[in-house]
Design an enzyme around this catalytic site. Sequence first.
Site, PDB file in Angstrom:
ATOM      1  N   LYS A  14       0.767  -1.176   0.003  1.00 43.30           N
ATOM      2  CA  LYS A  14       0.054   0.031   0.000  1.00 43.30           C
ATOM      3  C   LYS A  14       0.814   1.458   0.056  1.00 43.30           C
ATOM      4  CE  LYS A  14      -2.211  -0.795   3.701  1.00 43.30           C
ATOM      5  NZ  LYS A  14      -1.546  -2.206   4.335  1.00 43.30           N
ATOM      6  N   ARG A  90      -8.719   1.429   9.949  1.00 44.29           N
ATOM      7  CA  ARG A  90      -8.076  -0.043  10.226  1.00 44.29           C
ATOM      8  C   ARG A  90      -9.096  -0.907  10.861  1.00 44.29           C
ATOM      9  NH1 ARG A  90      -5.074   2.094  14.879  1.00 44.29           N
ATOM     10  NH2 ARG A  90      -6.033   1.301  16.926  1.00 44.29           N
ATOM     11  N   ARG A 125      12.238  -6.168   3.443  1.00 39.78           N
ATOM     12  CA  ARG A 125      12.147  -4.738   3.804  1.00 39.78           C
ATOM     13  C   ARG A 125      13.220  -3.947   4.498  1.00 39.78           C
ATOM     14  NH1 ARG A 125       5.775  -3.261   4.446  1.00 39.78           N
ATOM     15  NH2 ARG A 125       6.120  -3.787   6.683  1.00 39.78           N
ATOM     16  N   ARG A 158      13.012  -2.612  10.354  1.00 38.44           N
ATOM     17  CA  ARG A 158      12.129  -2.404  11.460  1.00 38.44           C
ATOM     18  C   ARG A 158      11.838  -3.460  12.307  1.00 38.44           C
ATOM     19  NH1 ARG A 158       7.216  -0.141   8.704  1.00 38.44           N
ATOM     20  NH2 ARG A 158       6.430  -0.100  10.936  1.00 38.44           N
ATOM     21  N   ARG A 169       0.932  -9.613  13.233  1.00 41.11           N
ATOM     22  CA  ARG A 169       0.135  -8.331  12.337  1.00 41.11           C
ATOM     23  C   ARG A 169      -0.755  -8.873  11.512  1.00 41.11           C
ATOM     24  NH1 ARG A 169       4.672  -4.916   9.847  1.00 41.11           N
ATOM     25  NH2 ARG A 169       2.953  -3.582   9.430  1.00 41.11           N
TER      26      ARG A 169
END
Length: 212
Positions: A14, A90, A125, A158, A169
């Site tokens: 996204k 969310r 990532r 991260r 998640r």
Amino acid sequence: MNIVILLGAPGSGKGTVAGKLASENANLKHVSSGDLLRGAVAKGTDAGREAKGYMESGNLVPDALIARMIKDVVAETTGDVTMLLDGFPRNLAQAKILEEMGAPVKGAILIDVPDAIIQDRIAGRRTCPRCKAGYHVKNLPPKVEGVCDHCGAELVVRKDDNPETVRDRLVVYHRETEPLIAFYRDKGQLKSVVGTDPIDTVAASFLDAMKD
């Protein structure tokens, strides 16, 4: 001004898609709820100080507080601009808050990616700790390995991107956020694009979905 809501699991792309489109189209504005929160905390605003307490204790920032930040951004965005809203709503409660504030939601676009691919993606990532630019070792590598293209800082992984956190998640996403798909579908506002294609293809599909 109108709003297009981005839907999809964490790691579906996204932010990458929205960032690319906003950088290439002057009438598109990428608004990430996560960036808004981190920015408010860094600036020490009233909302940021309030949010910091929740974040440091490991609790979710209340819906009303995030909505307040979104409302401010909506109010200051004028003209022929489409806001790509990433990370808000969310859950169904936030979607109803968005409706109640009278935000001009044009539609919602789902970037559809299977969980197995998402877990592989997130493992690659990398993020710039200084300017917050995002990269991927395979799909969106920096020009120099491990170094941010924009500010030259050393890229990091991260905490949210470690495998165990990613699994957690995804569980939260399926429980809390996935119901938004049916919510916007029932309103006739939902479009879907295949998120496993190359980034340029996904971005082009996203633009086409916005035009329909």
